[in-house]
Design a protein around this motif. Structure first.
Motif, PDB file in Angstrom:
ATOM      1  N   ALA A  64       0.833  -1.209   0.000  1.00 22.16           N
ATOM      2  CA  ALA A  64       0.000   0.000   0.000  1.00 22.16           C
ATOM      3  C   ALA A  64       0.867   1.258   0.000  1.00 22.16           C
ATOM      4  CB  ALA A  64      -0.931  -0.004   1.208  1.00 22.16           C
ATOM      5  N   TYR A  65       1.928   1.242   0.787  1.00 22.43           N
ATOM      6  CA  TYR A  65       2.850   2.381   0.883  1.00 22.43           C
ATOM      7  C   TYR A  65       3.500   2.646  -0.474  1.00 22.43           C
ATOM      8  CZ  TYR A  65       6.633   5.265   2.881  1.00 22.43           C
ATOM      9  OH  TYR A  65       7.500   6.277   3.183  1.00 22.43           O
ATOM     10  N   VAL A  66       4.015   1.592  -1.110  1.00 18.94           N
ATOM     11  CA  VAL A  66       4.659   1.732  -2.417  1.00 18.94           C
ATOM     12  C   VAL A  66       3.661   2.271  -3.435  1.00 18.94           C
ATOM     13  CG1 VAL A  66       5.683   0.446  -4.346  1.00 18.94           C
ATOM     14  CG2 VAL A  66       6.449   0.001  -2.008  1.00 18.94           C
ATOM     15  N   HIS A  67       2.487   1.692  -3.466  1.00 16.74           N
ATOM     16  CA  HIS A  67       1.461   2.143  -4.410  1.00 16.74           C
ATOM     17  C   HIS A  67       1.157   3.626  -4.221  1.00 16.74           C
ATOM     18  CE1 HIS A  67      -2.681   3.171  -5.501  1.00 16.74           C
ATOM     19  NE2 HIS A  67      -2.407   2.491  -6.586  1.00 16.74           N
ATOM     20  N   ASP A  68       0.906   4.024  -2.998  1.00 16.24           N
ATOM     21  CA  ASP A  68       0.529   5.414  -2.725  1.00 16.24           C
ATOM     22  C   ASP A  68       1.659   6.395  -3.039  1.00 16.24           C
ATOM     23  OD1 ASP A  68      -1.898   4.414  -1.955  1.00 16.24           O
ATOM     24  OD2 ASP A  68      -1.679   4.911   0.172  1.00 16.24           O
ATOM     25  N   LYS A  69       2.885   6.042  -2.692  1.00 18.67           N
ATOM     26  CA  LYS A  69       4.006   6.953  -2.940  1.00 18.67           C
ATOM     27  C   LYS A  69       4.283   7.096  -4.436  1.00 18.67           C
ATOM     28  CE  LYS A  69       4.561   7.894   1.312  1.00 18.67           C
ATOM     29  NZ  LYS A  69       4.000   9.128   1.831  1.00 18.67           N
ATOM     30  N   VAL A  70       4.086   6.037  -5.214  1.00 18.76           N
ATOM     31  CA  VAL A  70       4.268   6.125  -6.661  1.00 18.76           C
ATOM     32  C   VAL A  70       3.090   6.876  -7.289  1.00 18.76           C
ATOM     33  CG1 VAL A  70       4.325   4.787  -8.821  1.00 18.76           C
ATOM     34  CG2 VAL A  70       5.733   4.085  -6.884  1.00 18.76           C
ATOM     35  N   ALA A  71       1.881   6.504  -6.907  1.00 19.58           N
ATOM     36  CA  ALA A  71       0.696   7.068  -7.549  1.00 19.58           C
ATOM     37  C   ALA A  71       0.407   8.511  -7.163  1.00 19.58           C
ATOM     38  CB  ALA A  71      -0.524   6.199  -7.218  1.00 19.58           C
ATOM     39  N   TYR A  72       0.651   8.885  -5.924  1.00 19.86           N
ATOM     40  CA  TYR A  72       0.231  10.206  -5.455  1.00 19.86           C
ATOM     41  C   TYR A  72       1.368  11.192  -5.218  1.00 19.86           C
ATOM     42  CZ  TYR A  72      -4.003   7.516  -4.814  1.00 19.86           C
ATOM     43  OH  TYR A  72      -5.067   6.693  -5.023  1.00 19.86           O
ATOM     44  N   GLN A  73       2.491  10.729  -4.696  1.00 18.78           N
ATOM     45  CA  GLN A  73       3.603  11.645  -4.432  1.00 18.78           C
ATOM     46  C   GLN A  73       4.681  11.613  -5.519  1.00 18.78           C
ATOM     47  OE1 GLN A  73       2.502   9.933  -1.458  1.00 18.78           O
ATOM     48  NE2 GLN A  73       1.510  11.761  -0.681  1.00 18.78           N
ATOM     49  N   ARG A  74       4.586  10.625  -6.417  1.00 21.14           N
ATOM     50  CA  ARG A  74       5.554  10.474  -7.508  1.00 21.14           C
ATOM     51  C   ARG A  74       6.986  10.327  -6.990  1.00 21.14           C
ATOM     52  NH1 ARG A  74       2.107  14.609 -10.652  1.00 21.14           N
ATOM     53  NH2 ARG A  74       1.034  13.239 -12.109  1.00 21.14           N
ATOM     54  N   TRP A  75       7.152   9.481  -5.993  1.00 23.53           N
ATOM     55  CA  TRP A  75       8.471   9.223  -5.437  1.00 23.53           C
ATOM     56  C   TRP A  75       9.177   8.158  -6.263  1.00 23.53           C
ATOM     57  CZ3 TRP A  75       8.267   8.617   0.611  1.00 23.53           C
ATOM     58  CH2 TRP A  75       7.929   9.847   1.187  1.00 23.53           C
ATOM     59  N   GLY A  76      10.519   8.182  -6.185  1.00 26.26           N
ATOM     60  CA  GLY A  76      11.344   7.166  -6.815  1.00 26.26           C
ATOM     61  C   GLY A  76      11.649   6.028  -5.852  1.00 26.26           C
ATOM     62  N   ARG A  77      12.260   4.977  -6.399  1.00 25.15           N
ATOM     63  CA  ARG A  77      12.561   3.764  -5.623  1.00 25.15           C
ATOM     64  C   ARG A  77      13.357   4.025  -4.346  1.00 25.15           C
ATOM     65  NH1 ARG A  77      11.705  -0.415  -9.345  1.00 25.15           N
ATOM     66  NH2 ARG A  77      11.995   0.323 -11.464  1.00 25.15           N
ATOM     67  N   MET A  78      14.381   4.861  -4.467  1.00 28.25           N
ATOM     68  CA  MET A  78      15.283   5.072  -3.332  1.00 28.25           C
ATOM     69  C   MET A  78      14.559   5.748  -2.165  1.00 28.25           C
ATOM     70  SD  MET A  78      17.805   3.603  -4.625  1.00 28.25           S
ATOM     71  CE  MET A  78      19.054   3.868  -3.411  1.00 28.25           C
ATOM     72  N   LYS A  79      13.737   6.729  -2.458  1.00 33.25           N
ATOM     73  CA  LYS A  79      13.018   7.448  -1.406  1.00 33.25           C
ATOM     74  C   LYS A  79      11.949   6.544  -0.775  1.00 33.25           C
ATOM     75  CE  LYS A  79      11.062  11.987  -0.541  1.00 33.25           C
ATOM     76  NZ  LYS A  79      10.851  13.327  -1.085  1.00 33.25           N
ATOM     77  N   ILE A  80      11.302   5.742  -1.586  1.00 31.62           N
ATOM     78  CA  ILE A  80      10.289   4.811  -1.072  1.00 31.62           C
ATOM     79  C   ILE A  80      10.940   3.793  -0.139  1.00 31.62           C
ATOM     80  CG2 ILE A  80       8.686   2.958  -1.681  1.00 31.62           C
ATOM     81  CD1 ILE A  80       8.157   4.539  -4.323  1.00 31.62           C
ATOM     82  N   ARG A  81      12.035   3.203  -0.606  1.00 38.03           N
ATOM     83  CA  ARG A  81      12.737   2.197   0.216  1.00 38.03           C
ATOM     84  C   ARG A  81      13.207   2.815   1.535  1.00 38.03           C
ATOM     85  NH1 ARG A  81      14.685  -2.726  -0.614  1.00 38.03           N
ATOM     86  NH2 ARG A  81      14.352  -2.640  -2.861  1.00 38.03           N
ATOM     87  N   ALA A  82      13.753   4.017   1.475  1.00 41.36           N
ATOM     88  CA  ALA A  82      14.231   4.693   2.686  1.00 41.36           C
ATOM     89  C   ALA A  82      13.075   4.955   3.651  1.00 41.36           C
ATOM     90  CB  ALA A  82      14.930   6.004   2.323  1.00 41.36           C
TER      91      ALA A  82
END
Length: 143
Positions: A64-82
């Motif tokens: 859910a976190y990965v989905h939301d950060k990609v879909a709504y905040q447009r974050w990249g892999r490194m920021k999501i993982r961190a």
């Protein structure tokens, strides 16, 4: 007015209601238990019970976190993982969620963000995209 200390069952009920409203991780629940003034001696019991009853699920939360950060905040892999690592989630759960990342949306975000900042010099655009969490290789390949 004096604050009423929650009993074990009241604290568990409140934590279950909190988890039922939206996806949360154990760190979120621990923070709420402190805010509610729940006796620290029962924090572990409540957390274990929430996992046992599937109110908490690390893989589900990570997805859910990965989905939301990609879909709504447009974050990249490194920021999501961190962000996930900062919540002290298991690496296996993080990796499973990252493996299921929607690549089409992910690269559409990279394209959108790079187009949004057309007036930036190349080095400014690179710095901006790196701060958003995209890897250097992804940016170079795309730009």
């Amino acid at each position: 007015m004096e604050k009423h200390e929650l009993s074990k069952q009241e604290a568990l009920d409140k934590a279950q209601a909190y988890c039922a409203r939206s996806e949360h991780c154990a760190a979120d629940v621990r923070r709420k238990l402190w805010e509610w003034g729940v006796n620290p001696n029962i924090h572990d019991f409540i957390e274990e019970k929430l996992y046992e009853d599937n109110y908490l699920n690390d893989v589900r939360f990570c997805k859910a976190y990965v989905h939301d950060k990609v879909a709504y905040q447009r974050w990249g892999r490194m920021k999501i993982r961190a962000g996930l690592q900062a919540l002290q989630l298991p690496n296996a759960a993080i990796q499973k969620a990252m493996d299921e990342l929607d690549e089409k949306t992910y690269f559409a975000n990279l394209h959108f963000l790079s187009q949004q900042h057309q007036s930036y010099r190349e080095d400014q655009k690179l710095r901006f995209l790196l701060q958003r969490g995209f890897t250097y290789d992804e940016i170079r390949k795309y730009l």
